[in-house]
Write an enzyme that holds these catalytic residues in place. Structure first.
Site, PDB file in Angstrom:
ATOM      1  N   ILE A 184     -19.426   2.778 -27.642  1.00  0.00           N
ATOM      2  CA  ILE A 184     -20.254   1.581 -27.486  1.00  0.00           C
ATOM      3  C   ILE A 184     -19.397   0.480 -26.860  1.00  0.00           C
ATOM      4  O   ILE A 184     -18.173   0.559 -26.888  1.00  0.00           O
ATOM      5  CB  ILE A 184     -20.828   1.056 -28.829  1.00  0.00           C
ATOM      6  CG1 ILE A 184     -19.694   0.692 -29.795  1.00  0.00           C
ATOM      7  CG2 ILE A 184     -21.785   2.056 -29.448  1.00  0.00           C
ATOM      8  CD1 ILE A 184     -20.158  -0.119 -31.002  1.00  0.00           C
ATOM      9  N   VAL A 282     -14.355  -0.510 -24.728  1.00  0.00           N
ATOM     10  CA  VAL A 282     -15.129   0.615 -25.253  1.00  0.00           C
ATOM     11  C   VAL A 282     -14.615   1.084 -26.614  1.00  0.00           C
ATOM     12  O   VAL A 282     -13.450   1.444 -26.753  1.00  0.00           O
ATOM     13  CB  VAL A 282     -15.104   1.807 -24.271  1.00  0.00           C
ATOM     14  CG1 VAL A 282     -16.136   2.841 -24.700  1.00  0.00           C
ATOM     15  CG2 VAL A 282     -15.350   1.353 -22.849  1.00  0.00           C
ATOM     16  N   SER A 283     -15.511   1.069 -27.588  1.00  0.00           N
ATOM     17  CA  SER A 283     -15.150   1.430 -28.954  1.00  0.00           C
ATOM     18  C   SER A 283     -15.801   2.750 -29.349  1.00  0.00           C
ATOM     19  O   SER A 283     -16.920   3.040 -28.928  1.00  0.00           O
ATOM     20  CB  SER A 283     -15.639   0.325 -29.900  1.00  0.00           C
ATOM     21  OG  SER A 283     -15.641   0.790 -31.231  1.00  0.00           O
ATOM     22  N   PRO A 284     -15.118   3.540 -30.190  1.00  0.00           N
ATOM     23  CA  PRO A 284     -15.724   4.774 -30.697  1.00  0.00           C
ATOM     24  C   PRO A 284     -16.509   4.524 -31.996  1.00  0.00           C
ATOM     25  O   PRO A 284     -17.117   5.446 -32.531  1.00  0.00           O
ATOM     26  CB  PRO A 284     -14.500   5.638 -31.004  1.00  0.00           C
ATOM     27  CG  PRO A 284     -13.479   4.648 -31.472  1.00  0.00           C
ATOM     28  CD  PRO A 284     -13.736   3.374 -30.677  1.00  0.00           C
ATOM     29  N   ASP A 395     -12.649  -3.524 -33.512  1.00  0.00           N
ATOM     30  CA  ASP A 395     -12.031  -2.258 -33.902  1.00  0.00           C
ATOM     31  C   ASP A 395     -10.861  -2.499 -34.840  1.00  0.00           C
ATOM     32  O   ASP A 395     -10.430  -1.618 -35.560  1.00  0.00           O
ATOM     33  CB  ASP A 395     -11.503  -1.503 -32.673  1.00  0.00           C
ATOM     34  CG  ASP A 395     -12.618  -0.875 -31.872  1.00  0.00           C
ATOM     35  OD1 ASP A 395     -13.713  -0.702 -32.435  1.00  0.00           O
ATOM     36  OD2 ASP A 395     -12.387  -0.563 -30.699  1.00  0.00           O
TER      37      ASP A 395
END
Ligand SMILES: *[C@@H]1O[C@H](CO)[C@@H](O)[C@H](O)[C@H]1NC(C)=O
Ligand SMILES: *[C@@H]1O[C@H](CO)[C@@H](O)[C@H](O)[C@H]1NC(C)=O
Length: 713
Positions: A184, A282-284, A395
């Protein structure tokens, strides 16, 4: 003769002269390359060294979950050699690459150079830090940590050595896939500031593409694969203390285990990299930002109303281990489907690599301003970090009480900042929307805080272009770079059809983030960490266009100014060495003080505890601190898992600082695929004798019986 037959014949051709002659006579022979692939362990000190990534000084290692590796791929068309290395590390610094090149020079003279070796960090946030030399990057790790540096440099060197010694004739294929629900955008408001017409060209606010290069020997043997997918390896969050290669590292392990059936991790011949790309924003953590206690959505500034309540992202799993595993499996599943689909396109054509060092504050470029509808001349700034940098990201919330998006000054930090180095008026003007927290480019004491000279690197293999960038490009920055490079190549050499551009992230130098000029205005973490000012990207677009044209036209580029060699500085190192180990009275090193329970089943976690030495006495490189052993019918023990396996955890505990005593806890989560039988756990380590010297010891548990469900009645 078909190309495979010709290639086989070429492969047997020992005399370079004959090969060259044939190459000249038959240009189509270029579809075969010389390919060498190697993997080597880079695991450094797993205990008492702060992890690199979250800049959290209390996030020190206390054990190991997944070993870290360097994975090297050599591609040679007979005229030019290109080496791509993907390393499970937070980033790569200029001094790391320089040390690797010095090592290689002693074995291979000038075969491996600044120009043809591209080293890319996966950006895991769970490996020991201190391997960078610039002051800013070592603040949270208590300075430079030679052990981390050496383990990283040696591992990378060895992986290239192995690749060198494994060279065979082979073919390369490329294929594109898509992975949904694995990433995301963590700064969507900044992304939204990009022009609407541009955003409308894309379905998502992050890239979902997975690009895969496949390497197959001419005799048909699969050699390896590189996958690029844009995501931060921050599934393991800043409360983790076990060294880990995180989601992308585990995806590599899954792929390699599938291909190298009976080999321990890191020992098989097939190598699968999952390398970094334009992962800047962009983060997981796909559940998105939530307030820590209430679970409510955060404010637009990523804060929560509750006292001391933090805003951070997590998911998709119940805890960070499950989240890591879910993301890794999503990446692996798509990569595997692409691999077995048999629909990849062959890459054909020459190898061309160009490299240039660029002094960013000295650069100028042209920028079309959508607001004023005018072409402006813009320039790079001296490095500086903005206030939102201190706030961290969703994050990993920062250790300082700043809110993201802060564009007004804070007196405490102004004081500290001025003490360090006052930004000049021209810096303030140059950085525009960024309120300067740290004028790192003006700080000269004790030595360089952040680089001014960065590596720009570009490789063309047939129609595949790899832009090796010195930092973290955001989603839109990466898209602009890919489009720009694609057009540049298409214009320069019309014979190269269907150019595929890959952004290889965190290569060679680390210079933080690269947000678009529009995202920069919003001053989220990524904008605040875009160190050369609002037009960092504008400058890179110009630079990479030049590199791409030079590569396509086969013209050499000037090498540019030489970066500072920080290894010559007196580096600050505050991490104390291991002084000595001693077992507590009445015990011995390697003694098992807690035996596993006698019976276990799949899904159970078997636990054992040993008297130990300090893991920093020996990193067990290429080996293991623990082995899960199974008794075979012929009464011998075989290993079924090491400390590099997902199912095992190695945890180190200090039991007395004064006596220098410690213990390790070894956990094995029994996989569903386990075979029933007798098992035991082995621990290997080294202790430091009080009068000097480091000595090996070992210990082993009693046996325990693993029952599987079908034996269950
Ligand atoms: C990290 O993950 C753990 C679960 O594994 C969770 O309890 C903790 O709140 C998370 N912390 C942060 C800062 O993300
Ligand atoms: C475009 O120009 C305006 C007016 O000078 C300025 O405020 C804005 O920052 C510029 N945009 C960018 C992206 O540099």
């Amino acid at each position: 003769m078909d190309s495979l037959g010709l290639g086989l014949w070429l492969g047997k051709c020992g005399l370079i002269m004959i090969c060259l002659l044939i190459g000249l006579l038959m240009p189509s022979a270029a579809s075969s390359y010389s390919i060498g692939i190697g993997i080597s362990d880079t695991t450094g000190p797993v205990a008492e060294v702060v992890f690199m990534g979250y800049a959290k000084m209390d996030q020190k290692g206390s054990g190991l979950h997944l070993r870290t590796f360097a994975r090297s791929f050599i591609i040679d068309d007979g005229q030019q050699r290109f080496v791509f290395v993907s390393v499970d590390s937070a980033m790569i610094g200029h001094d790391v690459k320089a040390a690797v090149l010095r090592n290689l020079e002693s074995h291979y003279n000038n075969l491996y150079t600044e120009t043809n070796v591209m080293i890319s960090g996966t950006h895991t946030h769970s490996s020991p830090g201190g391997f960078m030399m610039d002051v800013l990057f070592d603040i949270s790790t208590y300075g430079f940590v030679k052990e981390s540096f050496t383990a990283l440099v040696n591992g990378i060197t060895k992986s290239i050595d192995k690749a060198h010694n494994a060279i065979v004739p082979g073919r390369i294929f490329i294929i594109r896939g898509e992975v949904l629900d694995a990433n995301i955008n963590r700064s969507p408001l900044a992304y939204l500031n990009n022009p609407r017409e541009e955003r409308e060209k894309y379905k998502y606010n992050v890239d979902k593409d997975l690009m895969q290069l496949q390497f197959i020997a001419l005799n048909g043997q699969p050699l390896g694969v590189i996958n690029w997918f844009a995501v931060h390896p921050t599934s393991m969050n800043n409360t983790n203390h076990l060294v880990s290669s995180d989601n992308v590292g585990y995806a590599s392990v899954l792929f390699e285990k599938k291909m190298n059936k009976n080999n321990m991790i890191g020992k098989g011949s097939f190598v699968a990299a999952f390398a970094s790309s334009n992962l800047g924003d962009v983060s997981p953590n796909t559940r998105g930002p939530k307030c820590e206690f209430t679970g409510n959505p955060c404010t637009l500034q990523y804060t929560c109303d509750g006292e001391k309540e933090r805003c951070f992202s997590s998911g998709p799993g119940r805890d960070m281990f499950e989240s890591t595993s879910i993301i890794a499996h999503k990446l692996f599943d798509e990569a595997w489907n692409l691999w077995i689909s048999g629909t990849a396109t062959e890459v054909k054509g020459p190898v061309r690599v160009v490299h240039r060092f660029v002094e960013m504050p000295k650069q100028k470029a042209n920028f079309y301003n959508e607001t004023t509808k005018k072409m402006e001349e813009v320039q790079g700034c001296f490095p500086a970090m903005g206030y939102s940098f201190a706030a961290g990201t969703t994050d990993g919330p920062g250790s300082f009480a700043f809110e993201q998006g802060t564009t007004t000054s804070n007196p405490f930090w102004n004081a500290v900042r001025n003490f360090l180095a006052k930004p000049l008026d021209e810096d303030v003007r140059c950085h525009g929307a960024k309120p300067i927290l740290l004028a790192t480019g003006r700080m000269v004491l004790p030595y360089q805080w952040q680089p001014k000279i960065v590596s720009t690197h570009f490789a063309l293999v047939g129609n595949v272009a790899i832009a090796g960038v010195p930092g973290e490009f955001t989603t839109m920055s990466g898209r602009r770079l890919r489009n720009t490079v694609k057009n540049a190549i298409a214009n320069a050499d019309k014979s190269i059809e269907d150019v595929q551009v890959i952004v290889a992230g965190l290569c060679n130098t680390y210079s933080d983030y690269i947000a678009t000029p529009e995202e920069y205005q919003i001053q989220r973490y990524e904008g605040a960490s875009t160190i050369f000012g609002p037009h960092t990207l504008t400058i890179y677009l110009k630079q990479y266009t030049e590199l791409a044209i030079h590569a396509a036209l086969k013209i050499a580029v000037e090498s540019g100014p030489t970066p500072l060699d920080l290894s010559k500085e007196k580096l600050i190192s505050l991490v104390p060495p291991v002084l000595f180990d001693s077992p507590k009275w009445g015990t011995e090193f390697g003694e098992c003080v807690k035996q596993p329970s006698r019976f276990a089943r799949p899904g159970d976690v078997v636990v054992a505890r040993f008297i130990s030495g300090h893991p920093r006495n020996n990193f067990m490189t290429g080996s293991t601190y623990l082995t899960i052993e199974k008794l075979e019918e012929d009464e011998t023990w075989t290993s079924v898992a090491t400390d590099a396996d997902w199912e095992t955890k190695f945890i180190w505990e200090r039991t007395s600082i004064i006596l220098g005593s410690s213990q390790v806890i070894i956990k094995w989560e029994i996989p569903e695929t386990v075979l029933p039988g007798e098992y035991r756990i082995r621990h290997n380590g080294y202790y430091r004798y009080i009068l000097g010297g480091v000595y090996p010891y070992q210990g082993v548990t009693g046996t325990f019986h693993v029952k599987t469900p079908n034996l269950n009645y």
